[in-house]
Design an enzyme around this catalytic site. Structure first.
Site, PDB file in Angstrom:
ATOM      1  N   ALA A   1       0.951  -1.423   0.052  1.00  0.00           N
ATOM      2  CA  ALA A   1      -0.099   0.036  -0.088  1.00  0.00           C
ATOM      3  C   ALA A   1       0.740   1.295  -0.142  1.00  0.00           C
ATOM      4  CB  ALA A   1      -0.859  -0.039   1.144  1.00  0.00           C
TER       5      ALA A   1
ATOM      6  N   TYR B   1       3.826   1.474  -1.090  1.00  0.00           N
ATOM      7  CA  TYR B   1       4.491   1.511  -2.610  1.00  0.00           C
ATOM      8  C   TYR B   1       3.502   2.072  -3.697  1.00  0.00           C
ATOM      9  CZ  TYR B   1       6.652   0.337  -6.929  1.00  0.00           C
ATOM     10  OH  TYR B   1       7.128   0.650  -8.014  1.00  0.00           O
ATOM     11  N   ASP B   2       2.161   1.604  -3.476  1.00  0.00           N
ATOM     12  CA  ASP B   2       1.126   2.000  -4.335  1.00  0.00           C
ATOM     13  C   ASP B   2       1.020   3.757  -4.192  1.00  0.00           C
ATOM     14  OD1 ASP B   2       0.797  -0.438  -5.437  1.00  0.00           O
ATOM     15  OD2 ASP B   2      -0.895  -0.702  -4.281  1.00  0.00           O
TER      16      ASP B   2
ATOM     17  N   SER C   1      19.175 -26.218 -26.433  1.00  0.00           N
ATOM     18  CA  SER C   1      18.332 -26.622 -25.286  1.00  0.00           C
ATOM     19  C   SER C   1      19.482 -27.500 -24.332  1.00  0.00           C
ATOM     20  CB  SER C   1      17.471 -27.513 -25.958  1.00  0.00           C
ATOM     21  OG  SER C   1      17.853 -28.603 -26.533  1.00  0.00           O
ATOM     22  N   LEU C   2      18.912 -28.492 -23.461  1.00  0.00           N
ATOM     23  CA  LEU C   2      19.714 -29.182 -22.684  1.00  0.00           C
ATOM     24  C   LEU C   2      19.466 -30.665 -22.497  1.00  0.00           C
ATOM     25  CD1 LEU C   2      19.516 -26.916 -19.075  1.00  0.00           C
ATOM     26  CD2 LEU C   2      21.520 -27.645 -20.566  1.00  0.00           C
TER      27      LEU C   2
ATOM     28  N   GLU D   1      22.140 -25.176 -10.215  1.00  0.00           N
ATOM     29  CA  GLU D   1      21.035 -24.105  -9.867  1.00  0.00           C
ATOM     30  C   GLU D   1      19.634 -24.835 -10.298  1.00  0.00           C
ATOM     31  OE1 GLU D   1      21.890 -21.658 -13.924  1.00  0.00           O
ATOM     32  OE2 GLU D   1      23.341 -21.596 -12.240  1.00  0.00           O
TER      33      GLU D   1
ATOM     34  N   LYS E   1      16.131 -25.535 -12.103  1.00  0.00           N
ATOM     35  CA  LYS E   1      15.904 -25.374 -13.429  1.00  0.00           C
ATOM     36  C   LYS E   1      14.309 -24.890 -13.481  1.00  0.00           C
ATOM     37  CE  LYS E   1      15.270 -28.148 -17.962  1.00  0.00           C
ATOM     38  NZ  LYS E   1      14.068 -27.374 -18.303  1.00  0.00           N
TER      39      LYS E   1
ATOM     40  N   ASP F   1      10.778 -23.557 -14.331  1.00  0.00           N
ATOM     41  CA  ASP F   1       9.638 -24.013 -15.502  1.00  0.00           C
ATOM     42  C   ASP F   1       9.206 -22.835 -15.876  1.00  0.00           C
ATOM     43  OD1 ASP F   1       8.380 -25.873 -16.757  1.00  0.00           O
ATOM     44  OD2 ASP F   1       7.065 -26.417 -15.267  1.00  0.00           O
TER      45      ASP F   1
ATOM     46  N   ARG G   1      12.886 -17.946 -27.223  1.00  0.00           N
ATOM     47  CA  ARG G   1      13.948 -18.805 -27.748  1.00  0.00           C
ATOM     48  C   ARG G   1      13.622 -19.306 -29.299  1.00  0.00           C
ATOM     49  NH1 ARG G   1      14.371 -24.442 -27.577  1.00  0.00           N
ATOM     50  NH2 ARG G   1      16.498 -24.991 -28.016  1.00  0.00           N
TER      51      ARG G   1
ATOM     52  N   GLU H   1      14.801 -17.213 -17.660  1.00  0.00           N
ATOM     53  CA  GLU H   1      13.322 -17.793 -17.846  1.00  0.00           C
ATOM     54  C   GLU H   1      12.278 -16.758 -17.401  1.00  0.00           C
ATOM     55  OE1 GLU H   1      13.995 -20.794 -19.081  1.00  0.00           O
ATOM     56  OE2 GLU H   1      12.330 -22.175 -18.490  1.00  0.00           O
TER      57      GLU H   1
ATOM     58  N   TYR I   1      19.993 -16.896 -16.061  1.00  0.00           N
ATOM     59  CA  TYR I   1      20.936 -17.862 -15.591  1.00  0.00           C
ATOM     60  C   TYR I   1      21.978 -17.919 -16.869  1.00  0.00           C
ATOM     61  CZ  TYR I   1      17.779 -20.253 -19.200  1.00  0.00           C
ATOM     62  OH  TYR I   1      17.072 -20.356 -20.208  1.00  0.00           O
TER      63      TYR I   1
ATOM     64  N   LYS J   1      26.346 -27.394 -14.562  1.00  0.00           N
ATOM     65  CA  LYS J   1      26.965 -26.817 -15.655  1.00  0.00           C
ATOM     66  C   LYS J   1      28.559 -27.029 -14.971  1.00  0.00           C
ATOM     67  CE  LYS J   1      23.213 -23.466 -16.447  1.00  0.00           C
ATOM     68  NZ  LYS J   1      22.878 -22.199 -16.290  1.00  0.00           N
TER      69      LYS J   1
ATOM     70  N   LYS K   1      16.420 -33.716 -14.183  1.00  0.00           N
ATOM     71  CA  LYS K   1      14.847 -33.542 -14.260  1.00  0.00           C
ATOM     72  C   LYS K   1      14.295 -34.395 -12.980  1.00  0.00           C
ATOM     73  CE  LYS K   1      12.433 -31.996 -17.353  1.00  0.00           C
ATOM     74  NZ  LYS K   1      12.762 -32.082 -18.801  1.00  0.00           N
TER      75      LYS K   1
ATOM     76  N   CYS L   1     -17.610 -56.766   7.156  1.00  0.00           N
ATOM     77  CA  CYS L   1     -16.055 -56.911   7.060  1.00  0.00           C
ATOM     78  C   CYS L   1     -16.093 -57.747   5.671  1.00  0.00           C
ATOM     79  CB  CYS L   1     -15.552 -57.210   8.158  1.00  0.00           C
ATOM     80  SG  CYS L   1     -13.756 -57.656   7.601  1.00  0.00           S
TER      81      CYS L   1
ATOM     82  N   CYS M   1     -14.014 -61.084   6.926  1.00  0.00           N
ATOM     83  CA  CYS M   1     -14.463 -62.190   7.938  1.00  0.00           C
ATOM     84  C   CYS M   1     -16.082 -61.780   8.218  1.00  0.00           C
ATOM     85  CB  CYS M   1     -13.889 -62.042   9.409  1.00  0.00           C
ATOM     86  SG  CYS M   1     -14.200 -60.420  10.438  1.00  0.00           S
TER      87      CYS M   1
ATOM     88  N   CYS N   1     -13.766 -53.120  11.484  1.00  0.00           N
ATOM     89  CA  CYS N   1     -14.198 -54.423  11.880  1.00  0.00           C
ATOM     90  C   CYS N   1     -13.643 -54.695  13.137  1.00  0.00           C
ATOM     91  CB  CYS N   1     -13.526 -55.222  10.965  1.00  0.00           C
ATOM     92  SG  CYS N   1     -13.495 -56.905  11.531  1.00  0.00           S
TER      93      CYS N   1
ATOM     94  N   CYS O   1      -9.956 -61.138  13.107  1.00  0.00           N
ATOM     95  CA  CYS O   1     -10.283 -61.202  11.578  1.00  0.00           C
ATOM     96  C   CYS O   1      -9.010 -61.472  11.012  1.00  0.00           C
ATOM     97  CB  CYS O   1     -10.792 -59.833  11.459  1.00  0.00           C
ATOM     98  SG  CYS O   1     -10.779 -59.311   9.362  1.00  0.00           S
TER      99      CYS O   1
END
Ligand code: IVH
Length: 652
Positions: A37, A39-40, A85-86, A116, A118, A120, A139, A173, A218, A279, A303, A395, A398, A413, A418
């Site tokens: 607030a 900050y706003d 890519s990796l 580090e 990965k 997503d 990319r 990313e 990265y 890496k 992964k 049951c 039994c 039961c 049993c």
């Protein structure tokens, strides 16, 4: 409109510097000094001045970041250097193979690895010229992407001007914070990654701006720097947001520990990760290793296996556990989850089934987390003609009429004889974490119970070699092995023994607490309800259940029979009194030694390891790249220790 035009230009310039400072604190350092607030409020003051004096708008004003014009269509962007890519690895064996490949290619060399998370999200390349953000692109196919500069400029954590007037390409990313996704976009997109992709590919930057995209970098392309970790540090000094939780690993064990730490911290993050990236740290080593047709030889993505999968719920079966509780179990069309085939999953209880609206024939989402039993999360697609499901009145093993467990949704039961309960109790009794008797598996227990050779655990110790050999597929050698395993199990630790008794709600941890509290089996047998309630970490409900079990004639008879064998539990040796006895510790980030090693040392000195940050925590030990636990602990006023401080406190 309220007019803030009381400000002069000097004050406005100071306000812009102030706003940018808070943007960095919030987005780059994750340590805001003022509330949203506040900050706003400052932001609106700057905006009002800018509206009154459009010609005097400061080039670094954060209000700028949501400006920009919509574009007609995306233009292609040819990358100066392709974005590869990796390669992927999924197991420790593959990690070892990666390690071997690197060391074969760089013989007699000490190779350090940078680890580090990965992220997503979506890969982007961003260009700064003389310190100013000039272009940003996706990319694409690695050679040509789309020019999304107008949207990249809306990312608040990404400075439009660097702290130095350098010309540099950086890569990273773009992603959406979970908190942002959950509050505003959950209903429109399947996951944060899709939402980030959809937002980055908006023609109108105002829409992208409203989505609050974020970025972690990265990679940097800049001459004169020798290692990856120094490069990322350099990016930080330029004011850029760099991927957190980074570490350096000189040995295979260190790589494993770093990847495990990243995995363990996964749920703490406000963003999604799908693995760790490993890496080679030195750029000259990277160059010597080079690239295959698709990916660098000097890096790989470790992964995390997907932990969820969709499959069909073929039927709902009823399992009777060792305490007689009836649990509905899903019979599934077999499906691979985290690398393991799953055909059964728990549905917990009937209330859960109804609440989640799960029906036979549905397509359901199945989850397997760590070593926990797989569970059905929810229906993703209803069956066209669902078969209704109700819990049985008797049951299924039994045929005794079932009873409702007080306080619980569960049905039970009530027949202690049993066969399902007897088998369950025996299986639990011999299991690894209980009496640890090797060689007695499910098939053997089935036979022992069906042949009426065993009803209670003590019966196992009465059988002779001939009895064991009379079982199917049991040779004299296996029989001997079982007899010696049983003999060896006669002096268990008291904690193990209490756990082996299979009392409801008494897991390994509670059993250890009871052993430490009562010290002998005799004391435990004579426990009063009051003393049980006073045990540390034992709630009233568990205390009540333990007490009524101890009083039950069937339980007493089974216990007496075990004592007559004789089984002689060994009292726990109390941990030595140390300055940290009974104190609760938690570790976050990467320390100089593997986490389990430090935890074991702490435990041997009488300390406890907590599982999360809570007001009960005494100390948080903080290593490199700590996760959100640090902020949480600070907010709760919990004492934070660096590694040297902690070594001084505990091991002096
Ligand atoms: S390094 C030549 N580091 O993973 C090395 N990539 O599967 C280039 N990614 O396209 C990539 N987090 O989008 C690197 N810490 C990280 C990453 C990361 C996420 C993505 C990136 C890349 C993809 C490859």
């Amino acid at each position: 409109m309220l007019c803030y035009c009381h400000m002069n230009h000097e004050q406005y310039t100071a306000l812009i510097a102030q706003l940018n400072h808070h943007v960095t604190r919030y987005y780059t350092q994750d340590q805001p000094e003022i509330s949203d607030a506040q900050y706003d409020h400052l932001y609106r003051e700057a905006l009002a001045y800018e509206q009154a004096h459009p010609l005097l708008v400061h080039p670094d004003s954060p209000t700028h970041k949501i400006g920009g014009q919509a574009i007609e269509k995306f233009t292609p962007f040819t990358h100066t250097h392709p974005l590869p890519s990796l390669g992927n690895i999924f197991s420790e064996d593959e990690l070892m193979a990666f390690w071997d490949r690197i060391h074969k290619a760089l013989p007699d060399q000490q190779v350090t690895f940078a680890i580090e998370p990965k992220m997503d999200g979506l890969a982007v390349s961003i260009h700064y010229e003389n310190g100013l953000l000039v272009a940003g692109a996706t990319r694409g196919d690695g050679k040509t992407g789309e020019n999304v500069t107008h949207n990249i400029r809306t990312i608040k954590s990404l400075p439009h001007r660097l702290t130095q007037p350098v010309t540099i390409e950086v890569r990273g990313e773009v992603f959406l914070r979970r908190s942002v996704f959950n509050t505003t976009l959950k209903n429109s997109f399947a996951n944060p990654r899709n939402a980030a992709a959809g937002s980055l590919r908006q023609l109108d930057p105002k829409i992208a701006a409203s989505r609050n995209l974020d970025i972690f970098l990265y990679q940097g392309l800049y001459p004169g720097i020798e290692t990856h970790h120094e490069m990322l540090h350099f990016l930080e000094t330029l004011g850029l947001p760099v991927v957190p939780q980074r570490s350096l690993a000189p040995t295979l064990a260190d790589i494993q520990a770093a990847c495990t730490a990243i995995y363990d911290n996964k749920k703490e993050n406000d963003w999604e990760i799908d693995g760790a990236v490993i890496k080679v740290d030195r750029f000259d080593d990277q160059q010597a290793l080079g690239f295959t047709a698709k990916a660098p030889r000097w890096a790989t993505a470790y992964k995390f296996e997907t932990e969820q999968a969709v499959t069909q719920l073929e039927d709902i079966l009823i399992q009777v556990g060792r305490t007689g509780v009836l649990t509905p179990v899903a019979a599934l069309t077999p499906v691979k989850v985290s690398g393991v085939m799953v055909s059964r999953a728990t549905l917990h209880n009937i209330e859960e089934i109804h609440r989640k609206g799960i029906g036979i024939g549905d397509q359901v989402l199945v989850q397997r987390a760590g070593e926990v039993i797989p569970e059905v999360l929810y229906t993703v697609q209803k069956a066209p003609h669902p078969t209704p499901f109700t819990m049985p009145t008797h049951c299924p093993i039994c045929q005794t009429p079932v009873i409702q467990v007080e306080d619980l949704v569960a049905l039970r039961c009530p027949n202690p004889l049993c066969p399902a309960q007897v088998k369950g109790q025996l299986q639990h009794f011999v299991s690894r974490k209980a009496m640890d008797v090797e060689g007695i598996g499910e098939a053997i227990i089935d036979q022992l119970v069906s042949l009426n050779l065993v009803k209670i655990p003590a019966d196992l110790y009465r059988l002779n070699a001939q009895d064991w050999e009379s079982l199917e597929r049991m040779g004299p050698q296996s029989a001997q092995n079982i007899l010696s395993a049983l003999a060896k199990s006669k002096t268990p630790g008291l904690g193990r023994f209490i756990y082996a008794l299979g009392i409801s709600l008494v897991g390994e941890k509670t059993a250890d607490v009871l052993a430490e509290h009562y010290l002998t089996l005799e004391n435990f047998e004579a426990a009063t309800l009051d003393s049980l309630i006073r045990c540390p970490d034992i709630g009233e409900k568990t205390a009540g259940l333990i007490y009524s079990t101890l009083q039950a004639p069937g339980f007493q008879a089974a216990l007496s029979a075990l004592k007559a064998v004789p089984i002689s539990p060994v009292s726990p040796t109390p941990a030595p009194e140390t300055p940290i006895s009974g104190k609760r510790f938690l570790i976050t980030g990467t320390l100089s030694r593997p986490r389990p090693e430090i935890e074991a040392e702490l435990k041997s000195r009488g300390a406890k390891i907590a599982s999360s940050v809570s007001p009960k925590l005494d100390y948080l030990i903080v290593g490199d790249n700590p996760g959100s636990k640090l902020a949480k602990a600070q907010a709760l006023g919990i004492q934070v220790l660096t590694e040297p401080e902690f070594e001084l406190l505990t091991f002096k």
